[in-house]
Motif scaffolding. Structure first.
Motif, PDB file in Angstrom:
ATOM      1  N   LEU A   1       0.835  -1.200   0.000  1.00 24.71           N
ATOM      2  CA  LEU A   1       0.000   0.000   0.000  1.00 24.71           C
ATOM      3  C   LEU A   1       0.873   1.254   0.000  1.00 24.71           C
ATOM      4  O   LEU A   1       0.583   2.235  -0.693  1.00 24.71           O
ATOM      5  CB  LEU A   1      -0.922   0.017   1.220  1.00 24.71           C
ATOM      6  CG  LEU A   1      -2.095  -0.961   1.237  1.00 24.71           C
ATOM      7  CD1 LEU A   1      -2.886  -0.790   2.528  1.00 24.71           C
ATOM      8  CD2 LEU A   1      -3.013  -0.725   0.035  1.00 24.71           C
ATOM      9  N   ALA A   2       1.953   1.218   0.784  1.00 24.78           N
ATOM     10  CA  ALA A   2       2.857   2.366   0.843  1.00 24.78           C
ATOM     11  C   ALA A   2       3.536   2.606  -0.502  1.00 24.78           C
ATOM     12  O   ALA A   2       3.687   3.756  -0.939  1.00 24.78           O
ATOM     13  CB  ALA A   2       3.906   2.148   1.938  1.00 24.78           C
ATOM     14  N   VAL A   3       3.933   1.528  -1.171  1.00 19.79           N
ATOM     15  CA  VAL A   3       4.564   1.660  -2.491  1.00 19.79           C
ATOM     16  C   VAL A   3       3.589   2.244  -3.498  1.00 19.79           C
ATOM     17  O   VAL A   3       3.911   3.173  -4.258  1.00 19.79           O
ATOM     18  CB  VAL A   3       5.088   0.287  -2.974  1.00 19.79           C
ATOM     19  CG1 VAL A   3       5.549   0.374  -4.430  1.00 19.79           C
ATOM     20  CG2 VAL A   3       6.233  -0.190  -2.083  1.00 19.79           C
ATOM     21  N   LEU A   4       2.365   1.734  -3.509  1.00 17.20           N
ATOM     22  CA  LEU A   4       1.360   2.189  -4.468  1.00 17.20           C
ATOM     23  C   LEU A   4       0.859   3.595  -4.160  1.00 17.20           C
ATOM     24  O   LEU A   4       0.351   4.289  -5.046  1.00 17.20           O
ATOM     25  CB  LEU A   4       0.178   1.214  -4.474  1.00 17.20           C
ATOM     26  CG  LEU A   4       0.471  -0.169  -5.050  1.00 17.20           C
ATOM     27  CD1 LEU A   4      -0.617  -1.161  -4.668  1.00 17.20           C
ATOM     28  CD2 LEU A   4       0.618  -0.095  -6.569  1.00 17.20           C
ATOM     29  N   ALA A   5       1.014   4.024  -2.899  1.00 16.45           N
ATOM     30  CA  ALA A   5       0.593   5.378  -2.527  1.00 16.45           C
ATOM     31  C   ALA A   5       1.430   6.439  -3.234  1.00 16.45           C
ATOM     32  O   ALA A   5       0.965   7.571  -3.436  1.00 16.45           O
ATOM     33  CB  ALA A   5       0.693   5.557  -1.012  1.00 16.45           C
ATOM     34  N   ILE A   6       2.657   6.092  -3.637  1.00 18.03           N
ATOM     35  CA  ILE A   6       3.538   7.066  -4.294  1.00 18.03           C
ATOM     36  C   ILE A   6       2.971   7.496  -5.653  1.00 18.03           C
ATOM     37  O   ILE A   6       2.768   8.695  -5.892  1.00 18.03           O
ATOM     38  CB  ILE A   6       4.965   6.492  -4.432  1.00 18.03           C
ATOM     39  CG1 ILE A   6       5.568   6.238  -3.043  1.00 18.03           C
ATOM     40  CG2 ILE A   6       5.852   7.453  -5.233  1.00 18.03           C
ATOM     41  CD1 ILE A   6       6.903   5.515  -3.069  1.00 18.03           C
ATOM     42  N   PRO A   7       2.705   6.548  -6.598  1.00 17.29           N
ATOM     43  CA  PRO A   7       2.114   6.994  -7.871  1.00 17.29           C
ATOM     44  C   PRO A   7       0.716   7.581  -7.711  1.00 17.29           C
ATOM     45  O   PRO A   7       0.309   8.452  -8.487  1.00 17.29           O
ATOM     46  CB  PRO A   7       2.080   5.721  -8.721  1.00 17.29           C
ATOM     47  CG  PRO A   7       2.143   4.603  -7.755  1.00 17.29           C
ATOM     48  CD  PRO A   7       2.970   5.104  -6.612  1.00 17.29           C
ATOM     49  N   LEU A   8      -0.033   7.125  -6.679  1.00 14.30           N
ATOM     50  CA  LEU A   8      -1.364   7.686  -6.452  1.00 14.30           C
ATOM     51  C   LEU A   8      -1.268   9.167  -6.104  1.00 14.30           C
ATOM     52  O   LEU A   8      -2.017   9.998  -6.627  1.00 14.30           O
ATOM     53  CB  LEU A   8      -2.071   6.919  -5.327  1.00 14.30           C
ATOM     54  CG  LEU A   8      -3.504   7.357  -5.007  1.00 14.30           C
ATOM     55  CD1 LEU A   8      -4.409   7.190  -6.224  1.00 14.30           C
ATOM     56  CD2 LEU A   8      -4.045   6.555  -3.827  1.00 14.30           C
ATOM     57  N   GLY A   9      -0.327   9.532  -5.235  1.00 14.65           N
ATOM     58  CA  GLY A   9      -0.143  10.926  -4.865  1.00 14.65           C
ATOM     59  C   GLY A   9       0.418  11.757  -5.996  1.00 14.65           C
ATOM     60  O   GLY A   9      -0.039  12.886  -6.243  1.00 14.65           O
ATOM     61  N   ILE A  10       1.407  11.222  -6.719  1.00 16.41           N
ATOM     62  CA  ILE A  10       2.008  11.956  -7.836  1.00 16.41           C
ATOM     63  C   ILE A  10       0.969  12.229  -8.910  1.00 16.41           C
ATOM     64  O   ILE A  10       0.876  13.348  -9.438  1.00 16.41           O
ATOM     65  CB  ILE A  10       3.202  11.167  -8.410  1.00 16.41           C
ATOM     66  CG1 ILE A  10       4.360  11.160  -7.402  1.00 16.41           C
ATOM     67  CG2 ILE A  10       3.656  11.754  -9.739  1.00 16.41           C
ATOM     68  CD1 ILE A  10       5.522  10.293  -7.811  1.00 16.41           C
ATOM     69  N   GLY A  11       0.177  11.228  -9.234  1.00 12.90           N
ATOM     70  CA  GLY A  11      -0.860  11.416 -10.255  1.00 12.90           C
ATOM     71  C   GLY A  11      -1.903  12.421  -9.834  1.00 12.90           C
ATOM     72  O   GLY A  11      -2.293  13.300 -10.607  1.00 12.90           O
ATOM     73  N   GLY A  12      -2.365  12.343  -8.586  1.00 13.15           N
ATOM     74  CA  GLY A  12      -3.376  13.265  -8.105  1.00 13.15           C
ATOM     75  C   GLY A  12      -2.901  14.705  -8.081  1.00 13.15           C
ATOM     76  O   GLY A  12      -3.629  15.626  -8.476  1.00 13.15           O
ATOM     77  N   GLY A  13      -1.670  14.923  -7.628  1.00 13.53           N
ATOM     78  CA  GLY A  13      -1.137  16.284  -7.562  1.00 13.53           C
ATOM     79  C   GLY A  13      -0.953  16.909  -8.933  1.00 13.53           C
ATOM     80  O   GLY A  13      -1.231  18.093  -9.129  1.00 13.53           O
TER      81      GLY A  13
END
Length: 406
Positions: free
Chosen positions: A95-107
């Protein structure tokens, strides 16, 4: 063409809002399934927000190199892929690994679309843009609540949301050539209006501000507005992330019902912003901000008091409706309060501090709650509301003193 294209932008902002409340809605069940500590949702939220900050800071140069259309397409693909990965994540680590692209994409989507609408559409479209974020944020918990109640699976909830995101990716791919075409159309219109204004001797910035040569961060009142943004976004995110856990852990409400009630909180923000767009024709921003803060404080008190269970829903909705006019109102007041020449850098600082509040304050509460009790949730919500309200009122007092001094 421009109007239909605006609909695509609104759809993009709906998709930006959908993932924002998913983690908080699913976490009461989700953390048991993956064997994660209760407070670790704060860590995931922090990583997502950290990615958002980084991508927002880098968005200016990326937009210049790739263009808004490509940035939006790539970012939505990153978000869709990350959400699909969440549906299969076996542990907190993934979950922590996948949170990185999720945040980058959202921002990246957030910054790119705000920039595009600000550059190519009139100001009132910006208000509706943020309203559509609320539509997405409301849909997210509703989708998750459905899959947890009917399918007993938060994983299918994440999978369904990722399919919605991939659908948007296809739409963006098909419409990619339109981005530059619409931008050129608006640019030509703006240049024609500017030339017409110059012919009749109209100047858009004739007033010389006494703050012009002062660094924006040193202007009186700016630090208080940054504090207001810090606690506003910290509160908004904290309620979305921990609201369901509070209802389940402190009020013994079922996880499915709690997720649905949190969606009503985001619904309050959405409907409130929709109505605010019309109310601003009669009431100024500063009055609306204060009314919103008082309404949110009333909602926090309802959550704090030992009232019947249904009143928790009322409290969440009051907080949502109260928060609705505050963020867009504070942004819209920036040029009037601190000068048009300072607005661009100050809005950048405000967004950075806002994301910082989103990054730090919800995890801070999660850490405290894990060591004490989730029952502290209403008290922290009220504390954040009070600090935000005191900050905005201090801004008004500072500017009033400056006005009298002149």
């Amino acid at each position: 063409m421009a109007t239909w294209f605006l609909i695509i932008i609104y759809l993009s902002f709906i998709s930006l809002g959908i993932p924002d409340a998913l983690l908080g809605s699913a976490w009461p069940i989700m953390h048991h399934d993956i064997g994660a500590p209760f407070g670790s949702a704060g860590l995931i939220s922090m990583i997502i927000a950290g990615g958002t900050i980084v991508s927002s800071l880098a968005s200016g140069s990326l937009i210049h190199k790739l263009g808004t259309g490509k940035i939006t397409l790539i970012s939505c693909f990153l978000t869709a892929a990350a959400l699909f990965g969440f549906s299969f994540a076996p542990s907190l680590f993934w979950l922590a690994v996948l949170a990185i692209p999720l945040g980058i994409g959202g921002g990246s989507v957030d910054a790119a679309l705000n920039h595009y609408v600000a550059s190519n559409y009139k100001a009132h479209h910006m208000s509706w843009l943020h309203c559509f974020w609320g539509v997405g944020a409301t849909m997210g918990p509703m989708i998750m609540s459905y899959f947890m109640a009917d399918r007993n699976s938060w994983r299918e909830g994440y999978s369904a949301v990722s399919m919605i995101q991939f659908g948007l990716v296809i739409i963006l791919l098909v419409t990619l050539p339109l981005w530059k075409r619409v931008a050129k159309l608006h640019q030509a219109t703006a240049e024609a209006e500017q030339n017409e204004a110059m012919e009749v001797g109209i100047s858009g910035d004739t007033v010389q501000s006494s703050e012009r040569r002062v660094h924006p961060i040193r202007i009186q009142g700016v630090k208080f507005t940054l504090i207001a943004f810090l606690f506003y976004c910290g509160l908004e995110s904290m309620v979305g992330l921990w609201g369901a856990s509070y209802l389940v852990g402190a009020r013994n409400i079922s996880a499915e019902t709690a997720a649905g009630w949190v969606s009503m909180y985001y619904g309050g923000i959405t409907i409130g912003r929709l109505i605010t767009g019309f109310v601003t024709l009669k009431i100024n921003n500063r009055s609306l901000i204060l009314i919103g803060q008082l309404t949110a404080l009333a909602g926090g008190l309802v959550l704090l008091l030992p009232l019947p269970d249904i009143m928790n829903l009322v409290g969440l909705i009051l907080i949502g409706v109260g928060l609705a006019p505050i963020y867009p109102g504070l942004i819209h007041e920036t040029p009037a309060r601190f000068g048009k020449e300072n607005a661009a850098p100050l809005i950048g600082y405000q967004m950075a501090v806002a994301y910082t509040g989103t990054t730090l304050l919800p995890p801070l509460f999660g850490l405290i709650a894990s060591q004490t009790s989730i029952g502290w949730f209403p008290a922290f919500a009220l504390a954040f509301l009070l600090l935000m309200t005191l900050s905005t009122e201090q801004i008004n007092r500072t500017l009033k003193r400056k006005s009298v001094g002149k």
